[in-house]
Design a protein around this motif. Structure first.
Motif, PDB file in Angstrom:
ATOM      1  N   ASN A 136      39.543  93.315  54.196  1.00  0.00           N
ATOM      2  CA  ASN A 136      40.159  92.100  54.729  1.00  0.00           C
ATOM      3  C   ASN A 136      40.040  90.908  53.787  1.00  0.00           C
ATOM      4  OD1 ASN A 136      40.882  92.660  57.783  1.00  0.00           O
ATOM      5  ND2 ASN A 136      38.904  93.638  57.409  1.00  0.00           N
ATOM      6  N   PHE A 137      39.389  91.092  52.629  1.00  0.00           N
ATOM      7  CA  PHE A 137      39.169  89.977  51.717  1.00  0.00           C
ATOM      8  C   PHE A 137      40.157  90.042  50.558  1.00  0.00           C
ATOM      9  CE2 PHE A 137      35.122  90.760  53.780  1.00  0.00           C
ATOM     10  CZ  PHE A 137      34.787  89.486  54.212  1.00  0.00           C
ATOM     11  N   PRO A 138      41.081  89.069  50.458  1.00  0.00           N
ATOM     12  CA  PRO A 138      42.036  89.053  49.343  1.00  0.00           C
ATOM     13  C   PRO A 138      41.426  88.411  48.104  1.00  0.00           C
ATOM     14  CG  PRO A 138      42.487  87.219  50.805  1.00  0.00           C
ATOM     15  CD  PRO A 138      41.322  87.987  51.426  1.00  0.00           C
ATOM     16  N   ASN A 139      42.078  88.621  46.977  1.00  0.00           N
ATOM     17  CA  ASN A 139      41.724  87.958  45.719  1.00  0.00           C
ATOM     18  C   ASN A 139      40.268  88.170  45.323  1.00  0.00           C
ATOM     19  OD1 ASN A 139      44.336  86.835  45.661  1.00  0.00           O
ATOM     20  ND2 ASN A 139      43.664  85.128  46.946  1.00  0.00           N
ATOM     21  N   MET A 174      30.756  88.858  49.914  1.00  0.00           N
ATOM     22  CA  MET A 174      29.436  88.696  50.517  1.00  0.00           C
ATOM     23  C   MET A 174      29.182  87.244  50.893  1.00  0.00           C
ATOM     24  SD  MET A 174      26.637  89.777  51.741  1.00  0.00           S
ATOM     25  CE  MET A 174      26.495  91.500  51.255  1.00  0.00           C
ATOM     26  N   ASN A 175      29.556  86.307  50.025  1.00  0.00           N
ATOM     27  CA  ASN A 175      29.352  84.903  50.347  1.00  0.00           C
ATOM     28  C   ASN A 175      30.228  84.451  51.501  1.00  0.00           C
ATOM     29  OD1 ASN A 175      27.299  84.417  48.581  1.00  0.00           O
ATOM     30  ND2 ASN A 175      28.500  83.242  47.106  1.00  0.00           N
ATOM     31  N   GLN A 176      31.429  85.014  51.615  1.00  0.00           N
ATOM     32  CA  GLN A 176      32.271  84.701  52.762  1.00  0.00           C
ATOM     33  C   GLN A 176      31.611  85.175  54.053  1.00  0.00           C
ATOM     34  OE1 GLN A 176      36.559  85.344  52.500  1.00  0.00           O
ATOM     35  NE2 GLN A 176      36.375  85.711  50.299  1.00  0.00           N
ATOM     36  N   LEU A 177      31.034  86.360  54.004  1.00  0.00           N
ATOM     37  CA  LEU A 177      30.331  86.882  55.178  1.00  0.00           C
ATOM     38  C   LEU A 177      29.123  86.011  55.504  1.00  0.00           C
ATOM     39  CD1 LEU A 177      29.797  89.005  57.343  1.00  0.00           C
ATOM     40  CD2 LEU A 177      28.643  90.391  55.607  1.00  0.00           C
ATOM     41  N   GLY A 189      28.535  76.710  48.546  1.00  0.00           N
ATOM     42  CA  GLY A 189      29.184  75.795  47.614  1.00  0.00           C
ATOM     43  C   GLY A 189      30.675  75.707  47.787  1.00  0.00           C
ATOM     44  N   ALA A 190      31.169  75.859  49.027  1.00  0.00           N
ATOM     45  CA  ALA A 190      32.613  75.797  49.290  1.00  0.00           C
ATOM     46  C   ALA A 190      32.951  74.540  50.072  1.00  0.00           C
ATOM     47  CB  ALA A 190      33.060  77.035  50.064  1.00  0.00           C
ATOM     48  N   HIS A 191      34.183  74.064  49.902  1.00  0.00           N
ATOM     49  CA  HIS A 191      34.662  72.894  50.629  1.00  0.00           C
ATOM     50  C   HIS A 191      34.807  73.239  52.105  1.00  0.00           C
ATOM     51  CE1 HIS A 191      37.601  69.786  51.931  1.00  0.00           C
ATOM     52  NE2 HIS A 191      36.942  69.036  51.067  1.00  0.00           N
ATOM     53  N   GLU A 192      34.792  72.222  52.959  1.00  0.00           N
ATOM     54  CA  GLU A 192      34.896  72.427  54.407  1.00  0.00           C
ATOM     55  C   GLU A 192      36.163  73.185  54.776  1.00  0.00           C
ATOM     56  OE1 GLU A 192      35.071  69.799  58.547  1.00  0.00           O
ATOM     57  OE2 GLU A 192      35.086  68.805  56.596  1.00  0.00           O
ATOM     58  N   SER A 193      37.285  72.836  54.152  1.00  0.00           N
ATOM     59  CA  SER A 193      38.534  73.514  54.476  1.00  0.00           C
ATOM     60  C   SER A 193      38.483  74.990  54.092  1.00  0.00           C
ATOM     61  CB  SER A 193      39.708  72.832  53.766  1.00  0.00           C
ATOM     62  OG  SER A 193      39.530  72.866  52.351  1.00  0.00           O
ATOM     63  N   THR A 194      37.826  75.278  52.956  1.00  0.00           N
ATOM     64  CA  THR A 194      37.652  76.667  52.544  1.00  0.00           C
ATOM     65  C   THR A 194      36.760  77.403  53.529  1.00  0.00           C
ATOM     66  OG1 THR A 194      37.894  76.038  50.223  1.00  0.00           O
ATOM     67  CG2 THR A 194      36.909  78.186  50.676  1.00  0.00           C
ATOM     68  N   ALA A 195      35.671  76.761  53.953  1.00  0.00           N
ATOM     69  CA  ALA A 195      34.759  77.367  54.925  1.00  0.00           C
ATOM     70  C   ALA A 195      35.467  77.656  56.246  1.00  0.00           C
ATOM     71  CB  ALA A 195      33.556  76.458  55.148  1.00  0.00           C
ATOM     72  N   CYS A 196      36.371  76.764  56.636  1.00  0.00           N
ATOM     73  CA  CYS A 196      37.119  76.967  57.882  1.00  0.00           C
ATOM     74  C   CYS A 196      37.991  78.208  57.797  1.00  0.00           C
ATOM     75  CB  CYS A 196      37.959  75.727  58.174  1.00  0.00           C
ATOM     76  SG  CYS A 196      38.904  75.830  59.719  1.00  0.00           S
ATOM     77  N   ARG A 197      38.727  78.351  56.688  1.00  0.00           N
ATOM     78  CA  ARG A 197      39.571  79.533  56.521  1.00  0.00           C
ATOM     79  C   ARG A 197      38.723  80.804  56.449  1.00  0.00           C
ATOM     80  NH1 ARG A 197      42.160  75.894  53.092  1.00  0.00           N
ATOM     81  NH2 ARG A 197      41.102  76.754  51.265  1.00  0.00           N
ATOM     82  N   ILE A 198      37.588  80.719  55.765  1.00  0.00           N
ATOM     83  CA  ILE A 198      36.703  81.880  55.668  1.00  0.00           C
ATOM     84  C   ILE A 198      36.212  82.286  57.049  1.00  0.00           C
ATOM     85  CG2 ILE A 198      34.402  82.594  54.900  1.00  0.00           C
ATOM     86  CD1 ILE A 198      34.911  81.027  52.320  1.00  0.00           C
ATOM     87  N   LEU A 199      35.781  81.303  57.838  1.00  0.00           N
ATOM     88  CA  LEU A 199      35.252  81.586  59.176  1.00  0.00           C
ATOM     89  C   LEU A 199      36.257  82.352  60.020  1.00  0.00           C
ATOM     90  CD1 LEU A 199      33.254  81.216  61.555  1.00  0.00           C
ATOM     91  CD2 LEU A 199      34.396  79.024  62.002  1.00  0.00           C
ATOM     92  N   ARG A 244      38.960  84.040  59.068  1.00  0.00           N
ATOM     93  CA  ARG A 244      39.314  85.339  58.501  1.00  0.00           C
ATOM     94  C   ARG A 244      38.221  86.376  58.778  1.00  0.00           C
ATOM     95  NH1 ARG A 244      38.982  84.428  53.096  1.00  0.00           N
ATOM     96  NH2 ARG A 244      41.043  83.470  53.088  1.00  0.00           N
ATOM     97  N   VAL A 245      36.982  86.003  58.533  1.00  0.00           N
ATOM     98  CA  VAL A 245      35.882  86.948  58.721  1.00  0.00           C
ATOM     99  C   VAL A 245      35.659  87.232  60.202  1.00  0.00           C
ATOM    100  CG1 VAL A 245      33.427  87.358  58.305  1.00  0.00           C
ATOM    101  CG2 VAL A 245      34.817  86.229  56.561  1.00  0.00           C
ATOM    102  N   THR A 246      35.794  86.209  61.042  1.00  0.00           N
ATOM    103  CA  THR A 246      35.654  86.418  62.488  1.00  0.00           C
ATOM    104  C   THR A 246      36.673  87.422  62.994  1.00  0.00           C
ATOM    105  OG1 THR A 246      34.734  84.213  62.897  1.00  0.00           O
ATOM    106  CG2 THR A 246      35.825  85.296  64.741  1.00  0.00           C
ATOM    107  N   HIS A 247      37.918  87.270  62.543  1.00  0.00           N
ATOM    108  CA  HIS A 247      38.957  88.219  62.951  1.00  0.00           C
ATOM    109  C   HIS A 247      38.621  89.633  62.483  1.00  0.00           C
ATOM    110  CE1 HIS A 247      42.960  89.751  63.905  1.00  0.00           C
ATOM    111  NE2 HIS A 247      42.995  90.273  62.694  1.00  0.00           N
TER     112      HIS A 247
END
Length: 369
Positions: free
Chosen positions: A72-75, A85-88, A109-119, A121-124
């Motif tokens: 489920n992790f692109p790029n 792993m850091n996204q998880l 070390g990610a921006h809030e908007s990046t953390a929001c998208r990660i959350l 995506r990983v939750t889904h």
């Protein structure tokens, strides 16, 4: 100046209003041209006990989970992309603290908007594992195994699950219908119905009802009730509290001060001790992921996915034999006191039939123990 440099400047109080041009310049930079800071390798640098304390899963469980959702992790080969792993870990940190996404993004070390998208995506991705890790026993061998483990608790026969509901705190959803999410205790919540096994595994989770709905109404409108009515589980039983109607497949406690015979007293004690596993499951679940008690601070449509995802993680932690989270006095355990069920002709007839089934169970089994 990149995001990391800006953050350092803010921390050193060097970047004040006269440097607003730097901020504007950064914000006007195309998103894909910005540098994404990947943070440290927390998986490798933290000791096992430190990792478990911060992310509520062991390293073994985190690796097992990542193997399940890695597709489920692109790029993943982009040097500027946050590692899988850091996204998880960013997502787990949110579940483990219930803090703002800015703080969770700082972990990697990610921006809030990046953390929001990660959350999201990983939750889904984690919630998509529901059918693999949260399921009722279907085969005869699976059912007999679950029944045997319940029997070992307090000798309650034919029990296949303990059922109850718990309120998961949320922000006010706003709009014209916000008040339907306010429960009887005065805060906004999702009333979540769960069935668990004797070893504290979730067998079924329903996380879509607003907080003002009664537990019995959720049960009356869920798929598992239809399965019990149709005999899918071969005359097996559920144990629930007095908030549910007594039926031929739902065993509830006798009214207070009613037990008089030896069989009734044994039934009452066995039923309460057997049902206690769902309370223990809720307690461990909410201690492991405090966001469930402190409140989920995302949009309403994202909340059910987070509830289901944490339930999946709870099952994975038990299957991987992770240690239970320590008791935290700052995290309240919300105990739901059952209230009276509105009575109509249908519930009355079901209750009469259920009382007969309960009486037979008491007289033919518990009275002979």
């Amino acid at each position: 100046m990149d995001l990391l440099a800006l953050t350092v400047a803010y921390n050193d109080n060097d970047l004040l209003s006269d440097d607003d041009e730097l901020i504007v310049q950064y914000l006007e930079t195309p998103f894909f041209s910005r540098r994404v800071y990947n943070g440290s390798d927390l998986y490798s640098t933290l000791r096992d006990d430190e990792f478990l304390k911060r992310f509520r899963l062991s390293k073994r469980s985190a690796t097992f989970l990542l193997d399940k959702i890695i597709h489920n992790f692109p790029n993943t080969f982009n040097r500027n992309a946050v590692s899988p792993m850091n996204q998880l870990l960013c997502t787990l940190r949110y579940y483990a603290t219930g803090s703002q996404l800015t703080a969770c993004g700082d972990v990697i070390g990610a921006h809030e908007s990046t953390a929001c998208r990660i959350l999201h995506r990983v939750t889904h991705a984690i919630a998509s594992l529901y059918s693999e890790f949260i399921k009722m026993p279907v085969t005869v061998d699976e059912q007999n195994n679950v029944v045997a483990k319940f029997y070992d608790i307090a000798k309650f026969p034919r029990c296949i699950g303990a059922i109850d509901c718990t309120h998961i705190k949320i922000l006010s959803p706003g709009g014209d219908y916000a008040e339907i999410y306010r429960n009887r205790k005065g805060y906004f919540s999702i009333n979540t119905q769960c069935i668990c096994s004797a070893n504290l595994l979730f067998l079924d989770v329903v996380a879509r009802w607003h907080g003002s709905v009664h537990d019995a109404n959720i049960w009356d409108n869920c798929a598992q009730k239809r399965n019990f009515v149709q005999g899918v589980y071969n005359e097996k039983l559920l144990v629930g509290d007095s908030g549910y109607s007594q039926t031929r497949y739902m065993m509830t406690p006798l009214p207070e001060n009613t037990p008089s015979t030896r069989g009734e007293k044994l039934y009452q004690e066995s039923q309460i001790r057997t049902r206690n596993v769902i309370e223990r499951t809720f307690g461990i679940w909410k201690r492991r992921f405090p966001i469930l008690s402190k409140g989920i601070n995302v949009k309403l449509r994202r909340v059910p996915g987070i509830i289901v995802a944490t339930a999946v993680l709870h099952n994975i932690a038990i299957l991987q034999k992770d240690s239970e989270p320590p008791t935290d006095e700052d995290i309240p355990h919300i105990h739901d006191i059952p209230i009276a069920i509105p009575t109509n002709s249908r519930t009355l007839s079901r209750s009469i039939a259920g009382n007969i089934e309960r009486t037979l169970l008491i007289n033919e089994y518990f009275a002979r123990l």
